[in-house]
Every structure is written in structure tokens, then in C-alpha cells.
Motif scaffolding. Sequence first.
Motif, PDB file in Angstrom:
ATOM      1  N   LEU A 209       9.106   0.864  -1.023  1.00  0.00           N
ATOM      2  CA  LEU A 209       9.254  -0.524  -1.445  1.00  0.00           C
ATOM      3  C   LEU A 209       8.449  -1.336  -0.435  1.00  0.00           C
ATOM      4  CD1 LEU A 209      13.184  -0.478  -1.776  1.00  0.00           C
ATOM      5  CD2 LEU A 209      11.509   0.130  -3.544  1.00  0.00           C
ATOM      6  N   ASN A 210       7.453  -2.077  -0.896  1.00  0.00           N
ATOM      7  CA  ASN A 210       6.603  -2.868   0.007  1.00  0.00           C
ATOM      8  C   ASN A 210       6.872  -4.348  -0.186  1.00  0.00           C
ATOM      9  OD1 ASN A 210       4.729  -0.696   1.020  1.00  0.00           O
ATOM     10  ND2 ASN A 210       4.220  -0.556  -1.166  1.00  0.00           N
ATOM     11  N   HIS A 211       6.943  -5.084   0.919  1.00  0.00           N
ATOM     12  CA  HIS A 211       7.065  -6.541   0.834  1.00  0.00           C
ATOM     13  C   HIS A 211       6.003  -7.189   1.701  1.00  0.00           C
ATOM     14  CE1 HIS A 211       9.229 -10.424   2.120  1.00  0.00           C
ATOM     15  NE2 HIS A 211       8.676 -10.612   0.933  1.00  0.00           N
ATOM     16  N   TYR A 212       5.245  -8.114   1.093  1.00  0.00           N
ATOM     17  CA  TYR A 212       4.189  -8.835   1.803  1.00  0.00           C
ATOM     18  C   TYR A 212       4.589 -10.306   1.827  1.00  0.00           C
ATOM     19  CZ  TYR A 212       1.928  -4.509   0.336  1.00  0.00           C
ATOM     20  OH  TYR A 212       1.635  -3.180   0.099  1.00  0.00           O
ATOM     21  N   PRO A 213       5.131 -10.785   2.955  1.00  0.00           N
ATOM     22  CA  PRO A 213       5.575 -12.184   3.007  1.00  0.00           C
ATOM     23  C   PRO A 213       4.387 -13.151   2.935  1.00  0.00           C
ATOM     24  CG  PRO A 213       6.448 -10.883   4.847  1.00  0.00           C
ATOM     25  CD  PRO A 213       5.383 -10.068   4.196  1.00  0.00           C
ATOM     26  N   GLY A 223      -2.284  -6.785   4.530  1.00  0.00           N
ATOM     27  CA  GLY A 223      -0.927  -6.394   4.145  1.00  0.00           C
ATOM     28  C   GLY A 223      -0.689  -4.902   4.338  1.00  0.00           C
ATOM     29  N   LEU A 224      -1.609  -4.132   3.793  1.00  0.00           N
ATOM     30  CA  LEU A 224      -1.557  -2.664   3.948  1.00  0.00           C
ATOM     31  C   LEU A 224      -3.014  -2.221   4.043  1.00  0.00           C
ATOM     32  CD1 LEU A 224       0.220  -0.101   3.962  1.00  0.00           C
ATOM     33  CD2 LEU A 224       0.140  -0.094   1.474  1.00  0.00           C
ATOM     34  N   ALA A 225      -3.357  -1.612   5.157  1.00  0.00           N
ATOM     35  CA  ALA A 225      -4.770  -1.286   5.419  1.00  0.00           C
ATOM     36  C   ALA A 225      -5.296  -0.216   4.476  1.00  0.00           C
ATOM     37  CB  ALA A 225      -4.914  -0.826   6.863  1.00  0.00           C
ATOM     38  N   ALA A 226      -6.613  -0.148   4.383  1.00  0.00           N
ATOM     39  CA  ALA A 226      -7.282   0.801   3.480  1.00  0.00           C
ATOM     40  C   ALA A 226      -6.817   2.226   3.747  1.00  0.00           C
ATOM     41  CB  ALA A 226      -8.789   0.690   3.674  1.00  0.00           C
ATOM     42  N   HIS A 227      -6.457   2.899   2.680  1.00  0.00           N
ATOM     43  CA  HIS A 227      -5.977   4.280   2.794  1.00  0.00           C
ATOM     44  C   HIS A 227      -6.088   4.975   1.439  1.00  0.00           C
ATOM     45  CE1 HIS A 227      -2.503   2.162   1.067  1.00  0.00           C
ATOM     46  NE2 HIS A 227      -2.124   3.339   0.581  1.00  0.00           N
ATOM     47  N   THR A 228      -5.956   6.281   1.453  1.00  0.00           N
ATOM     48  CA  THR A 228      -5.725   7.012   0.204  1.00  0.00           C
ATOM     49  C   THR A 228      -4.295   7.527   0.314  1.00  0.00           C
ATOM     50  OG1 THR A 228      -6.515   9.085   1.194  1.00  0.00           O
ATOM     51  CG2 THR A 228      -8.132   7.786  -0.045  1.00  0.00           C
ATOM     52  N   ASP A 229      -3.647   7.745  -0.819  1.00  0.00           N
ATOM     53  CA  ASP A 229      -2.296   8.315  -0.773  1.00  0.00           C
ATOM     54  C   ASP A 229      -2.431   9.827  -0.641  1.00  0.00           C
ATOM     55  OD1 ASP A 229      -1.342   5.762  -1.070  1.00  0.00           O
ATOM     56  OD2 ASP A 229      -1.025   5.923  -3.227  1.00  0.00           O
ATOM     57  N   SER A 230      -1.453  10.438   0.041  1.00  0.00           N
ATOM     58  CA  SER A 230      -1.520  11.897   0.259  1.00  0.00           C
ATOM     59  C   SER A 230      -0.961  12.673  -0.925  1.00  0.00           C
ATOM     60  CB  SER A 230      -0.689  12.268   1.490  1.00  0.00           C
ATOM     61  OG  SER A 230      -0.964  11.430   2.548  1.00  0.00           O
ATOM     62  N   VAL A 283      -9.537   4.914  -2.514  1.00  0.00           N
ATOM     63  CA  VAL A 283      -9.226   4.122  -1.312  1.00  0.00           C
ATOM     64  C   VAL A 283      -8.720   2.762  -1.798  1.00  0.00           C
ATOM     65  CG1 VAL A 283     -10.165   3.051   0.782  1.00  0.00           C
ATOM     66  CG2 VAL A 283     -11.045   5.275   0.020  1.00  0.00           C
ATOM     67  N   HIS A 284      -7.585   2.351  -1.303  1.00  0.00           N
ATOM     68  CA  HIS A 284      -7.030   1.064  -1.723  1.00  0.00           C
ATOM     69  C   HIS A 284      -6.325   0.388  -0.559  1.00  0.00           C
ATOM     70  CE1 HIS A 284      -4.010   4.200  -2.410  1.00  0.00           C
ATOM     71  NE2 HIS A 284      -3.070   3.274  -2.269  1.00  0.00           N
ATOM     72  N   ARG A 285      -6.001  -0.890  -0.741  1.00  0.00           N
ATOM     73  CA  ARG A 285      -5.336  -1.658   0.316  1.00  0.00           C
ATOM     74  C   ARG A 285      -4.586  -2.813  -0.342  1.00  0.00           C
ATOM     75  NH1 ARG A 285     -10.556  -5.058   2.814  1.00  0.00           N
ATOM     76  NH2 ARG A 285     -10.769  -6.431   1.012  1.00  0.00           N
ATOM     77  N   SER A 293       4.857 -14.731  -1.796  1.00  0.00           N
ATOM     78  CA  SER A 293       5.141 -13.404  -1.254  1.00  0.00           C
ATOM     79  C   SER A 293       4.947 -12.393  -2.390  1.00  0.00           C
ATOM     80  CB  SER A 293       6.556 -13.333  -0.692  1.00  0.00           C
ATOM     81  OG  SER A 293       7.467 -13.465  -1.746  1.00  0.00           O
ATOM     82  N   ARG A 294       4.895 -11.136  -2.048  1.00  0.00           N
ATOM     83  CA  ARG A 294       4.615 -10.112  -3.055  1.00  0.00           C
ATOM     84  C   ARG A 294       5.453  -8.864  -2.792  1.00  0.00           C
ATOM     85  NH1 ARG A 294       0.574  -5.901  -3.122  1.00  0.00           N
ATOM     86  NH2 ARG A 294       0.242  -5.317  -5.287  1.00  0.00           N
ATOM     87  N   ILE A 295       5.863  -8.238  -3.883  1.00  0.00           N
ATOM     88  CA  ILE A 295       6.615  -6.976  -3.788  1.00  0.00           C
ATOM     89  C   ILE A 295       5.818  -5.917  -4.541  1.00  0.00           C
ATOM     90  CG2 ILE A 295       8.684  -5.777  -4.675  1.00  0.00           C
ATOM     91  CD1 ILE A 295       9.889  -7.653  -2.846  1.00  0.00           C
ATOM     92  N   SER A 296       5.775  -4.708  -4.035  1.00  0.00           N
ATOM     93  CA  SER A 296       5.263  -3.600  -4.860  1.00  0.00           C
ATOM     94  C   SER A 296       6.162  -2.397  -4.627  1.00  0.00           C
ATOM     95  CB  SER A 296       3.799  -3.285  -4.533  1.00  0.00           C
ATOM     96  OG  SER A 296       3.707  -2.592  -3.321  1.00  0.00           O
ATOM     97  N   ILE A 297       6.236  -1.566  -5.651  1.00  0.00           N
ATOM     98  CA  ILE A 297       7.077  -0.365  -5.557  1.00  0.00           C
ATOM     99  C   ILE A 297       6.202   0.831  -5.913  1.00  0.00           C
ATOM    100  CG2 ILE A 297       9.103   0.834  -6.510  1.00  0.00           C
ATOM    101  CD1 ILE A 297       9.396  -2.678  -7.020  1.00  0.00           C
ATOM    102  N   ALA A 298       5.997   1.703  -4.919  1.00  0.00           N
ATOM    103  CA  ALA A 298       5.123   2.858  -5.149  1.00  0.00           C
ATOM    104  C   ALA A 298       5.982   4.110  -5.303  1.00  0.00           C
ATOM    105  CB  ALA A 298       4.175   3.030  -3.966  1.00  0.00           C
ATOM    106  N   TYR A 299       5.706   4.865  -6.360  1.00  0.00           N
ATOM    107  CA  TYR A 299       6.322   6.188  -6.505  1.00  0.00           C
ATOM    108  C   TYR A 299       5.230   7.191  -6.159  1.00  0.00           C
ATOM    109  CZ  TYR A 299       8.180  10.456  -8.360  1.00  0.00           C
ATOM    110  OH  TYR A 299       8.600  11.760  -8.477  1.00  0.00           O
TER     111      TYR A 299
HETATM  112  O1  LIG Z   1       1.224  -2.940  -2.440  1.00  0.00           O
HETATM  113  C1  LIG Z   1       0.302  -2.412  -3.018  1.00  0.00           C
HETATM  114  O2  LIG Z   1      -0.272  -2.917  -3.966  1.00  0.00           O
HETATM  115  C2  LIG Z   1      -0.221  -1.073  -2.535  1.00  0.00           C
HETATM  116  C3  LIG Z   1       0.866  -0.176  -2.022  1.00  0.00           C
HETATM  117  C4  LIG Z   1       0.366   1.173  -1.665  1.00  0.00           C
HETATM  118  O3  LIG Z   1      -0.811   1.420  -1.630  1.00  0.00           O
HETATM  119  C5  LIG Z   1       1.322   2.233  -1.324  1.00  0.00           C
HETATM  120  O4  LIG Z   1       2.535   1.974  -1.236  1.00  0.00           O
HETATM  121  O5  LIG Z   1       0.858   3.384  -1.150  1.00  0.00           O
END
Ligand SMILES: O=C(O)CCC(=O)C(=O)O
Length: 355
Positions: A209-213, A223-230, A283-285, A293-299
Amino acid sequence: MPSLAEEICIGNLGSLQTLPDSFTWKLTAADSVLPPSSAVSSGTVEESIPVIDLSDPDVTTLIGNACKTWGAFQIANHGISQKLLDDIESLSKTLFDMPSERKLEAASSDKGVSGYGEPRISPFFEKKMWSEGFTIADASYRNHFISLWPHDHTKYCGIMEEYVDEMEKLASKLVSCILGSLGVTVEDIGWAHKLEKSGSKVGRGAIRLNHYPVCPEPERAMGLAAHTDSTILTILHQSNTGGLQVFREESGWITVEPVPGVLVVNMGDLFHILSNGKIPSVVHRAKVNHTRSRISIAYLWGGPAGEVQIAPISKLIGPVEPSLYRSITWKEYLQIKYEVFDKALDAIRVINPTN
Ligand SMILES: O=C(O)CCC(=O)C(=O)O
Ligand SMILES: C=C1C[C@]23C[C@@]1(O)CC[C@H]2[C@@]12CCC[C@@](C)(C(=O)O1)[C@H]2[C@@H]3C(=O)O
Ligand SMILES: [Fe+2]
């Protein structure tokens, strides 16, 4: 005496009026969202990753093309109810609205894994990220939920369980479809076949669960630096505020604007391995916002649990296209990733690129 930066806690970033130095990123022109002018003038740039209707008769081709081009796509008609998406989003809001001290009581004990805290990738960056989050990587989240919601934990655990179950089913469906686009079936991969038969079970995936105030200087923050998911793949629900960006060599950073009810699918490193590099992990960020503010939920779906080996699919390799990666379990891959971060795929590569 502790410096101001050391006193700043991620639990109340939203109340800060100025961007502290420890959160100020030196972003260059290449970090801009504008695509390179050559690509724009040639008219070859797609605006963003496509939205694909899962009931489209051409779904396999559409998903296959999106995976090869972007390593990501968006899905509509995915079968996850709007109520469940609303429930998981409001669970996240309730959690992040809590006072910092209360959130810290649910802090992860081991850096970045189950519990409240910074993203696991944080130690690889000099500057801090403008976000907080809660990771569910095993059953210990239930104890955290009891401490966060002494009276309502049963309700919130129920929402989480339902979300994980539904996401697992959707992830299996998507994997079959993506494999289909490569001319492979789940029967060609022993573990995938068994997985489909056994139905859903917690343990192979994680939720973040991500929160970006709101941020006083979003252009200089991250908010979340450039990465690939594992992962094999990641299914992301984003609230109605944009912030997710995907990177493509030809186009630069592209914002994935939220579409109500639509989910984003990112291909992860393990699928890159399975497909022998045919499907890139994207690669995403996440960028942040001045007013919202923003919420995202990653599965994050890691595929088979335990000691199951993940390797390039045998149907996709041969004398002309030899296997590029050695086999590895998800657990092992995570260990390597959190030692060498963006060099993890290189670390398990057995054949070096020729150019
Ligand atoms: O908040 C987002 O849009 C990206 C989140 C993300 O990349 C992650 O949780 O792996
Ligand atoms: C299973 C996992 C994938 C993840 C690391 C973790 O152990 C638990 C959190 C996951 C997450 C979510 C946010 C983005 C990410 C890169 C991170 O920092 O933590 C991913 C990790 C990953 O995919 O490597
Ligand atoms: Fe991610």
C-alpha cells in the motif's frame, strides 16, 4: 544534536511546508516527462500504455504487443469489483490518516518487508522518497492490523484476504494470456500448470500500500524512485490522482493517467527471465503532487512459492536463442536484488550481450 533531516518522519510528510534537503533530488533533463523531440516529431510515440479490454476477442495479441513494446499495459473488464477496489483504497486511507506514532507501532522489523515503512529500495538512493507505505509479505500483517485497528481488524483482514485471493486469480489468468502471446501454454511450465490447478493460496505474492502525501516542491521530489519489480507481474490500482510513470527508451518517461476502474499491469524481472528477455521488465517510478495526495495498491506476484526454480521457458530457447539466464527461486532473486539492485538481472545472466 540530531539534524532537522533526522527528525523528519515519513508518517507526517504531508504537514511539511518546505522540502527538506534530504528529500531534494537532483533531477536532470533526462528525468523530465517530455518525450525526446525526435520521437515526437516522427509521430511514432504512443501517448501511454494501452488500455486493453479483457473481453476483447484479440486480447492475447493486444496484451502480447503491449508487453513487448512497453512491458506494461492497463486492463478493463478484469472482473475485480469496484466495491473491492474502493474497500482496499479506503483501508489504505484509514491507515495512512493515522497519527505517525500509531503507524510506527506497525513498523516492519526487517527493513522494508512486512509492516509500515519506507520502500525496500530506499537504501540504494542517496535521497529520501516522498512516500510512506505498508507491505504485506506474509501472515504477520494480521498482528499489525490488530495493533492498528484493535476493534475493526477482522473487517480489514477480511478485505485484505479477499483482495489477495482475487488478485491471485487475475494474475494467473494474465500469465496464461501473456504466455499464449509467446506461443507457450501453462502446460509448458510445470509449476504454472500446478498453480492453475491448485487455485489461490497466499504466500506467493506481496501487497504494497503506497501513500504519496502532498508535497511543497513536487518537481524536486520523488515519490518512489525508478525501479523494476522483482515479480512475474504486478497489478496496480491507483487512486484518482496521477503519478505513475513508465520509462521507454524511445519515448522517455510517460505518465499513466488513472482511469476509474482500470488496473495497471507491470511486467517484472521474473517474467523477463521466463521469456528469455523477450518481455522486458518495465522501469517505472511515482512522482508526487503539490495539491493532492495519492494512494496506490500494488499486488506483486512472485509466482511459485518455496524452492521452485524459475528459468527461461524451454520452448523459447534453442541453438539460435540460447538461455540467457540461470534458473533461480523468487526468494534467491530477492536476495540478489537487495544486494545489487538494478544489476540483479545482469548478476544471473549466463550469456553476455554481444553489443
Ligand atoms: O505508486 C505507483 O504508482 C507505483 C508503485 C510501484 O511501483 C510499486 O509499488 O511497486
Ligand atoms: C516481495 C517483495 C517485492 C518488493 C520487495 C518485497 O520483499 C516486498 C515489497 C516489494 C516492493 C513494493 C514497492 C516497490 C518495490 C521495488 C519495493 O521497494 O518494495 C517492491 C519490491 C520488488 O519488487 O523488488
Ligand atoms: Fe513498482
